[in-house]
Scaffold this motif. Structure first.
Motif, PDB file in Angstrom:
ATOM      1  N   PRO A 215       1.696  -9.536  40.919  1.00 39.39           N
ATOM      2  CA  PRO A 215       2.760  -9.647  39.917  1.00 39.39           C
ATOM      3  C   PRO A 215       2.511 -10.791  38.941  1.00 39.39           C
ATOM      4  CG  PRO A 215       3.517 -10.497  42.032  1.00 39.39           C
ATOM      5  CD  PRO A 215       2.172  -9.891  42.281  1.00 39.39           C
TER       6      PRO A 215
ATOM      7  N   VAL B 109       9.915 -11.796  40.723  1.00 42.35           N
ATOM      8  CA  VAL B 109       9.747 -10.592  41.539  1.00 42.35           C
ATOM      9  C   VAL B 109       8.854 -10.933  42.722  1.00 42.35           C
ATOM     10  CG1 VAL B 109      10.035  -9.041  39.585  1.00 42.35           C
ATOM     11  CG2 VAL B 109       7.742  -9.802  40.202  1.00 42.35           C
TER      12      VAL B 109
ATOM     13  N   HIS C  80       6.925  -4.636  35.642  1.00 42.26           N
ATOM     14  CA  HIS C  80       6.976  -5.052  37.045  1.00 42.26           C
ATOM     15  C   HIS C  80       6.954  -3.871  38.019  1.00 42.26           C
ATOM     16  CE1 HIS C  80       7.537  -9.239  36.123  1.00 42.26           C
ATOM     17  NE2 HIS C  80       8.690  -9.053  35.523  1.00 42.26           N
TER      18      HIS C  80
ATOM     19  N   HIS D 176      -2.945  -6.014  36.482  1.00 42.70           N
ATOM     20  CA  HIS D 176      -2.295  -6.757  37.563  1.00 42.70           C
ATOM     21  C   HIS D 176      -3.187  -6.752  38.813  1.00 42.70           C
ATOM     22  CE1 HIS D 176       1.918  -7.131  35.906  1.00 42.70           C
ATOM     23  NE2 HIS D 176       1.334  -6.333  35.032  1.00 42.70           N
TER      24      HIS D 176
ATOM     25  N   VAL E 193       8.163  -3.711  44.675  1.00 41.33           N
ATOM     26  CA  VAL E 193       8.378  -4.866  43.803  1.00 41.33           C
ATOM     27  C   VAL E 193       9.885  -5.071  43.692  1.00 41.33           C
ATOM     28  CG1 VAL E 193       7.926  -5.911  41.553  1.00 41.33           C
ATOM     29  CG2 VAL E 193       6.307  -4.243  42.498  1.00 41.33           C
TER      30      VAL E 193
ATOM     31  N   GLN F 229       4.793 -13.183  36.830  1.00 43.33           N
ATOM     32  CA  GLN F 229       6.186 -13.575  36.701  1.00 43.33           C
ATOM     33  C   GLN F 229       6.548 -13.757  35.227  1.00 43.33           C
ATOM     34  OE1 GLN F 229       7.999 -13.344  39.250  1.00 43.33           O
ATOM     35  NE2 GLN F 229       6.523 -13.471  40.935  1.00 43.33           N
TER      36      GLN F 229
ATOM     37  N   GLU G 265      12.429  -3.919  35.024  1.00 41.02           N
ATOM     38  CA  GLU G 265      11.034  -3.577  35.315  1.00 41.02           C
ATOM     39  C   GLU G 265      10.118  -3.740  34.113  1.00 41.02           C
ATOM     40  OE1 GLU G 265      13.130   0.495  34.767  1.00 41.02           O
ATOM     41  OE2 GLU G 265      13.577  -1.474  35.622  1.00 41.02           O
TER      42      GLU G 265
ATOM     43  N   TYR H 118      -2.114  -4.983  43.722  1.00 43.82           N
ATOM     44  CA  TYR H 118      -1.262  -5.388  42.609  1.00 43.82           C
ATOM     45  C   TYR H 118      -0.870  -6.856  42.751  1.00 43.82           C
ATOM     46  CZ  TYR H 118       2.842  -5.374  39.474  1.00 43.82           C
ATOM     47  OH  TYR H 118       3.756  -5.644  38.486  1.00 43.82           O
TER      48      TYR H 118
END
Length: 327
Positions: free
Chosen positions: A85, A48, A147, A184, A67, A87, A116, A83
């Motif tokens: 991410p 993402v 996500h 996150h 995202v 992975q 997500e 934020y």
């Protein structure tokens, strides 16, 4: 909100190894999966990325980013500028690092919605033997990551009763509860290194859980206590018809008496059996709002692990323990 199963390249994004899991979803593997194998088999080999957001008329949206899945361009959610991410490969790598000798193997992995939410279910080597009987409980770690900004990366301690494949939620509101969370934000690599303490927490959790399970399996509640237990788990709605609640309680009573594994002499008629009536109902019998079998299974999985089903099991666990300690 319930999710349906995500797909990658037109295939359902789920895999499993061994016996068909209770949710009956995914691609079956012949051998336990390594992280790399599980990622590919479950269709989780995507990343993402964060992109700037704009309204339909082209106006820039400050303080928020989208995202986006890099493989198909699907927008998974909108998040704040802080934020970071995590992975999918990082999430698998985190669980790999929990067991330093590399013995951890993934039994189930998959994604919900458009991808997500992902989950990884990994089995620890030992088991809980309830009251020295043939009733065994496997010890699992369940990692979940969102996500879309809806939740942190979480690792839950998730026991599964072998005889019926019931997933147990032993979250006790009087203890530290279910594992760890990683937000996150900030330096995720540092947080992930620190979170390797999860194995020690899991050992403590399962040691405590084994003792409580034996207490439940040693207590034989009266019929009045069992009725009150199910009444507390599924109370009558205020100011509304209670026919549905009565029907559910009748089903729980039936599962308490004749559910899978409830006929073991060491288990039959105990508070442990009463608790497992609830877990069997949630995982295998609770109605879902869909006519499609695959979507029903997906919704049941989402609820049982992350939603109202998980909360119902946690409530039943605490009530069963209170019942077992009552005079």
């Amino acid at each position: 909100m319930a999710h349906n199963l995500a797909t990658t390249n037109g295939k359902v994004a789920t895999m499993f190894f061994g016996e068909v899991p209770w949710h009956r979803l995914g691609t079956r593997l012949e051998n336990p999966a390594t992280a790399s194998e599980a990622i590919t088999a479950a269709g989780l080999d995507y990343e993402v990325e964060l992109k700037q957001l704009f309204t339909g008329d082209g106006t820039f949206v400050p303080h928020r980013k989208g995202v986006v899945r890099s493989d198909n361009g699907e927008v998974l959610g909108a998040v704040g500028n802080t934020y970071v991410p995590v992975q999918n490969r990082q999430a698998f790598g985190f669980l790999d690092a929990v067991v330093a000798d590399g013995s951890l193997r993934y039994h189930t992995a998959g994604a919900l919605g458009k991808g997500e939410r992902i989950w990884l279910l990994a089995k620890l080597p030992s088991q809980i033997r309830v009251k020295n009987s043939d009733d065994l409980v496997d010890k699992f770690l369940l990692l979940s990551n969102a996500h879309d900004g809806s939740s942190a990366l979480r690792v839950y301690f998730t026991p599964i009763r072998v005889v019926c494949q019931n997933t147990l939620n032993l979250a006790d509101n009087r203890s530290t509860g279910q594992g760890i969370s990683i937000l996150h934000k900030g330096n995720l690599h540092t947080k992930i290194r620190e979170a390797q303490r999860v194995l020690g927490l899991a050992e403590e959790f399962y040691d405590e859980a084994e003792g409580i399970i034996d207490i439940l399996a040693s207590h034989h509640p009266s019929s009045v206590q069992v009725e009150a237990f199910f009444q507390s788990v599924i109370p009558d709605p205020i100011g509304a018809d209670n026919a549905r609640a009565r029907k559910v309680r009748d089903r729980l009573t039936c599962l308490f008496e004749t559910g899978i594994g409830q006929d073991m002499p060491e288990i039959k008629g105990t508070s442990w059996a009463a608790y497992n009536a609830v877990t069997e109902f949630v995982d295998h019998h609770r109605p879902t709002r869909s006519t499609d079998p695959l979507e029903r299974a997906s919704r049941r999985l989402d609820s049982s692990w992350f939603g109202s089903g998980a909360r119902l099991k946690a409530k039943a666990w605490n009530l069963a323990f209170d019942m077992a300690l009552s005079v």
